[in-house]
Design a protein around this motif. Structure first.
Motif, PDB file in Angstrom:
ATOM      1  N   ASP A 127       0.788  -1.214   0.000  1.00  0.00           N
ATOM      2  CA  ASP A 127       0.000   0.000   0.000  1.00  0.00           C
ATOM      3  C   ASP A 127       0.827   1.274   0.000  1.00  0.00           C
ATOM      4  O   ASP A 127       0.325   2.367   0.184  1.00  0.00           O
ATOM      5  CB  ASP A 127      -0.949  -0.005   1.196  1.00  0.00           C
ATOM      6  N   LYS A 128       2.118   1.098  -0.207  1.00  0.00           N
ATOM      7  CA  LYS A 128       2.999   2.254  -0.175  1.00  0.00           C
ATOM      8  C   LYS A 128       2.612   3.283  -1.246  1.00  0.00           C
ATOM      9  O   LYS A 128       2.723   4.480  -1.048  1.00  0.00           O
ATOM     10  CB  LYS A 128       4.437   1.767  -0.426  1.00  0.00           C
ATOM     11  N   LEU A 130      -0.371   3.678  -2.573  1.00  0.00           N
ATOM     12  CA  LEU A 130      -1.813   3.839  -2.681  1.00  0.00           C
ATOM     13  C   LEU A 130      -2.214   5.290  -2.956  1.00  0.00           C
ATOM     14  O   LEU A 130      -3.077   5.572  -3.800  1.00  0.00           O
ATOM     15  CB  LEU A 130      -2.480   3.352  -1.393  1.00  0.00           C
ATOM     16  N   THR A 131      -1.556   6.226  -2.262  1.00  0.00           N
ATOM     17  CA  THR A 131      -1.925   7.637  -2.453  1.00  0.00           C
ATOM     18  C   THR A 131      -1.642   8.077  -3.881  1.00  0.00           C
ATOM     19  O   THR A 131      -2.358   8.896  -4.446  1.00  0.00           O
ATOM     20  CB  THR A 131      -1.162   8.543  -1.473  1.00  0.00           C
ATOM     21  N   LYS A 134      -4.362   6.537  -6.254  1.00  0.00           N
ATOM     22  CA  LYS A 134      -5.620   7.251  -6.145  1.00  0.00           C
ATOM     23  C   LYS A 134      -5.657   8.484  -7.019  1.00  0.00           C
ATOM     24  O   LYS A 134      -6.707   8.898  -7.484  1.00  0.00           O
ATOM     25  CB  LYS A 134      -5.853   7.692  -4.698  1.00  0.00           C
TER      26      LYS A 134
ATOM     27  N   LYS B 329      -0.295   1.660   7.152  1.00  0.00           N
ATOM     28  CA  LYS B 329      -0.917   1.998   5.877  1.00  0.00           C
ATOM     29  C   LYS B 329      -1.354   3.461   5.879  1.00  0.00           C
ATOM     30  O   LYS B 329      -1.865   3.967   6.884  1.00  0.00           O
ATOM     31  CB  LYS B 329      -2.137   1.078   5.727  1.00  0.00           C
ATOM     32  N   ASP B 330      -1.129   4.132   4.760  1.00  0.00           N
ATOM     33  CA  ASP B 330      -1.575   5.523   4.645  1.00  0.00           C
ATOM     34  C   ASP B 330      -3.087   5.549   4.432  1.00  0.00           C
ATOM     35  O   ASP B 330      -3.599   4.899   3.530  1.00  0.00           O
ATOM     36  CB  ASP B 330      -0.891   6.213   3.465  1.00  0.00           C
ATOM     37  N   GLU B 332      -6.353   8.025   3.733  1.00  0.00           N
ATOM     38  CA  GLU B 332      -6.796   9.373   3.356  1.00  0.00           C
ATOM     39  C   GLU B 332      -8.319   9.425   3.463  1.00  0.00           C
ATOM     40  O   GLU B 332      -9.005   8.568   2.911  1.00  0.00           O
ATOM     41  CB  GLU B 332      -6.374   9.681   1.918  1.00  0.00           C
TER      42      GLU B 332
END
Lengths: 422, 493
Positions: A127-128, A130-131, A134, B329-330, B332
């Motif tokens: 999930d590194k 993930l941002t 998105k 985990k990030d 948002e």
């Protein structure tokens, strides 16, 4: 008409691709898991292929991690998963991004570390990225940090969520830095002459950084052709001369850019990209003469970006950077890409700011897709939606150049890597 | 006979006085008409090709068919978008310091430190913000009173819309404080105030008692002396509360007003402080005047806030970022949709740092991107903040009777390429982009870039069907050709 051409092209390319792909290449481009069973068909109201006009009501068929067909009148294969969207673009490419690095992308013990590889710092936690996903980013250029004059080898990786880092190129080229960051924390050795720790190192001034770079390049130039005696850690620097290894130079303002280009001229460096480049429009003639490529940072297209942490304004003296920097550079014919510079603000935002200040929506989109792929020389795999290319796609819920638009589904290597909850 | 004289005199005087008052008023009738734009009144449906009639700084008519007075100054908005001036409900810039170092200073006001010539107000006007609540930062439990200004005038008195604005409080622990010490200090201050008021009250009771005894003694004495008691025409007794307040120490007066619910309060809270803040406000009588200035994580207690019915000012960071403490985990979370779904009235604000957080319209666009509907997003930078500031009947929408604070935009308010072209504040044209020399310098406008930026595609952000013509985004060679063509065209002109 276009669709017919595309169909013919598609069949032609798919045949050729099957015949010509080398084992090494296919090994590298193999998706992380088993996508063979999945065929995805995506219907888009506006299909931004980046190879020509925007297609209305286009269809993209994805098979085995690659794009199998693109066009307006394509039959959707039976059994394919179908997705619909407003706008479909290639996955965005961030030409300078440190997301996923553990935060220590510098080897402080020396100011010259050519063998340092940024890819070794990339964390493979699923999930590194993930941002990034998105916001529609599927490929990033991950350079070493800015503390060393010669930082090391930069990597290009994809942001897919797998347990293994999805590497496109582990050693794309070598990164130099000529900004003040190379001197932060350094101190000189005085008195006893015994350094307390390794921060007693060079450089301690801006000319010092250039001096260090000259020394390193001189040393490397002397080793050209002397294979037996090259210290292994210096090999990448020698490759700059022997194999035209691409060079990425971090230089922010006009002075640093001129320093970078002066050194490039002295050593006859062939393949240079300058990133930062806040005042690129003030040295356009030199940029053109040396065929320099430019990677813009958030503060290169936004003079009020808060990178100084002090009220938000950078101090440029009398000159402000041009906010329409991207449009100017593209007008001048300079290869240019946008970047989030560590994901501080996402890449889509950079594209939108560039569009606001003068670049047309397509020029701005080009600078984060096809243009960026060409600049990073990965356009054989990503950057456009064409048959045989990697199936890295972003499904948007509207015009991607609008601040109101969000990515709905992001596909990397033919697999849905992220999808919003709705 | 006195009566006829009076009768004659009074009408003459009345007529004279009317004449004296109304003659200059007639001369001062200033009509301004904003004509031909797509009006987004925010409070109602959009009006294509509408007209706004402004008289003496107030809107007197809005609609498709509004007659233009012969003397009206006309501002042409044909092909443009007209929207109420944006309202920023929480602005911590435009002065030299956001907070004092002493934690409790309810007796101060930002009016004393407001810098009218600050670049912040110039920027605000350029970005279309016409009503600004300038207020202290979050670093003090009780900071001082803010003021509501219009971003021009340069002198505090000229800028003031509301001179004595809301009191700023902060429940977020200040530097080196913990929740315990912060809350304890706040309790102490209000307990002390209560003690003080009780002491004051006791003193008054003592005084009254003493007076009473004195009177009775005088009466007795008089009876003893056989005198008739003096009949004094007693003044009506001042109510006890009022007499007490007259005596209240000036430094404590704001807090007394606060506990009586007379002044609005803006209280900074993160999720952790919301329950305490709501209870504290209920206990000390300012709950009905409370606006929560929430941190990015306050979405976690959105239910509690929704149940309280209090409005919120959202943190400029509209996407709350955190790390899962276990998995790393990030995470948002878009904040605005959470509050929108629960029906909480919210206002958006800005900060200097990141691009999208710098402008109210991009903030509104961010909320739309993350799932808020367009109407609510536009209200959260106009009508909602106006209502939160108690100016709902003056600003924040284009309606009859409102102040004529109107922006003329080059396109849809949420579109990427839209710029503020003109700003009208209270009927006065105070900003024109074409005359904004500093903007030209900041964005380094050359003839070519000016041309590029003056032709935005005026598509509405929520209607992506109208995609502008798409030029093949091609290699730089092609761009070069395009450029050559452009130059040729320029040459032809």
């Amino acid at each position: 008409m276009i669709s017919i051409i595309n169909l013919i092209l598609a069949s032609f390319l798919s045949v050729q691709d099957g015949a010509a792909s080398t084992p090494a290449k296919s090994a590298q481009s193999k998706p992380a898991a088993n996508p063979a069973a999945t065929t995805i068909a995506i219907r888009a109201k506006r299909l931004h292929t980046m190879t020509g006009d925007v297609l209305a009501d286009g269809v993209v068929v994805v098979r085995d991690g690659k794009i199998a067909a693109v066009g307006a009148n394509i039959d959707i294969p039976a059994g394919a998963t179908t997705l619909d969207c407003e706008d479909l673009t290639p996955g965005l490419i961030d030409a300078n991004c440190s997301v996923g690095q553990t935060g220590m992308a510098n080897e402080d013990s020396s100011e010259i570390t050519p063998s340092f590889r940024a890819v070794d710092d990339l964390d493979a936690a699923p999930d590194k990225f993930l941002t990034l996903l998105k916001s529609g980013v599927t490929t990033i250029f991950a350079p070493p940090g800015n503390r060393n004059v010669v930082g090391g080898l930069a990597a290009i990786v994809k942001t897919s969520r797998s347990d293994k880092v999805n590497i496109i190129n582990p050693a794309w080229g070598i990164k130099f830095c000529l900004t003040q960051e190379t001197m932060y924390g350094n101190y000189s050795v005085r008195g006893s002459g015994v350094p307390r720790d390794f921060h007693a190192r060079r450089p301690q001034s801006r000319p010092g950084a250039v001096m260090e770079l000259r020394i390193a390049l001189n040393t490397a130039a002397n080793w050209v052709g002397k294979l037996g005696i090259i210290p292994p850690n210096m090999k990448p620097l020698v490759d700059v001369f022997e194999a035209n290894l691409p060079v990425r130079i971090h230089a922010l303002n006009l002075g640093e850019m001129r320093n970078a280009m002066r050194v490039a001229k002295e050593f006859d460096l062939k393949d240079i990209t300058i990133d930062g480049a806040i005042e690129a429009h003030r040295c356009l003639a030199d940029i053109k003469a040396l065929n320099v490529k430019i990677v813009l940072h958030p503060h290169s297209i936004d003079p009020m970006a808060g990178v100084d942490g002090n009220g938000g304004r950078l101090d440029y003296g009398d000159e402000h950077p041009a906010q329409d920097e991207l449009a100017r550079l593209v007008d001048a014919g300079v290869p240019v890409a946008l970047s989030s510079y560590g994901g501080r603000e996402n890449l889509a935002t950079q594209m939108r700011i560039a569009h606001r200040y003068g670049a047309t929506a397509d020029v701005a989109l080009n600078a984060v897709t096809r243009g960026a792929a060409e600049l990073l020389k990965i356009n054989d795999r990503v950057g456009t939606i064409a048959t045989g290319k990697d199936a890295d796609l972003v499904l948007w819920n509207g015009d991607p150049s609008e601040f109101t638009t969000a990515a709905k589904v992001v596909i990397v290597d033919g697999r849905v890597a992220w999808r919003d909850k709705e | 006979m006195n009566l006829p004289k009076k009768l004659i005199f009074v009408p003459i005087f009345t007529i004279a006085s009317i004449a004296a008052v109304s003659r200059p008023a007639i001369a001062m009738q200033e009509h301004v008409v904003v004509k031909g734009g797509r009006i987004i009144p925010v409070s109602g449906p959009e009006i294509e090709n509408g007209t706004i009639l402004i008289e003496n700084g107030k809107i007197v008519a809005v609609g498709r068919t509004v007659d233009t007075p012969y003397d009206a100054k006309i501002i042409d908005a044909t092909g443009k978008v007209v929207i109420p001036g944006y309202v920023d409900a929480h602005f911590t810039r435009g002065y030299d310091r956001a907070n004092e170092s002493y934690p409790f200073t309810p007796y101060i006001s930002v009016a004393d430190s407001l810098d009218g010539v600050s670049q912040d107000f110039e920027d605000a006007l350029r970005d279309g913000v016409t009503t600004i609540n300038v207020i202290h930062g979050n670093a003090q439990p009780i900071a001082g009173r803010g003021m509501i200004v219009r971003p021009f005038g340069r002198i505090v008195e000229d800028m003031a819309v509301v001179y004595d604005g809301a009191l700023k409080m902060s429940f977020i622990p200040r530097q080196f404080a913990s929740h315990v010490s912060q809350f304890a200090e706040l309790r102490r201050v209000f307990d002390e105030l209560k003690d003080y008021m009780e002491r004051l009250s006791d003193r008054h009771e003592d005084d009254q008692e003493r007076e009473k005894t004195k009177k009775e003694e005088e009466k007795k004495q008089a009876e003893k002396d056989g005198k008739k008691p003096e009949v004094k025409n007693d003044k009506p007794v001042t109510p006890k509360d009022a007499r007490e307040e007259e005596d209240v120490d000036r430094r404590r007066r704001t807090l007394v007003d606060l506990t009586k619910g007379r002044i609005p309060v803006f209280a900074a809270v993160n999720a952790a402080e919301v329950p305490f803040a709501l209870d504290f406000a209920r206990k000390h009588g300012f709950f009905e005047r409370l606006t929560l200035v929430v941190g990015a994580d306050a979405w976690k207690v959105a239910d509690l806030i929704a149940a309280s019915g209090r409005p919120v000012v959202l943190d400029p960071e509209l996407i709350h970022k955190e790390k899962d403490p276990v998995t790393g985990k990030d995470i948002e979370t878009p904040v605005a949709p959470v509050f929108a779904k629960k029906g909480v009235r919210f206002a958006l604000t800005t900060t200097r740092s990141e691009y999208t957080q710098r402008y109210l319209n991009t903030q509104a666009a961010t909320t739309v991107r993350t799932g808020v509907d367009r109407e609510t997003a536009l209200k959260s930078i106009t009508q909602f903040p106006a209502e939160i500031l108690g100016l709902g009947d003056r600003v924040g929408s284009i309606e009859k009777g409102r102040d004529a604070n109107v922006l003329i935009l080059s396109g849809d308010p949420l579109a990427t390429t839209t710029f503020v072209e003109k700003v009208v504040v209270e009927g006065k044209l105070v900003y024109e982009r074409e005359n904004d020399e500093r903007l030209k310098r900041i964005i380094n406008v050359t003839e070519k870039s000016a041309k590029r930026m003056s032709t935005p595609d005026s598509k509405p952000a929520s209607a992506p069907e109208s995609k502008p013509e798409s030029k093949p985004a091609d290699e730089h060679k092609d761009d070069k050709e395009n450029k050559d063509n452009k130059e040729k065209k320029d040459g032809d002109k």
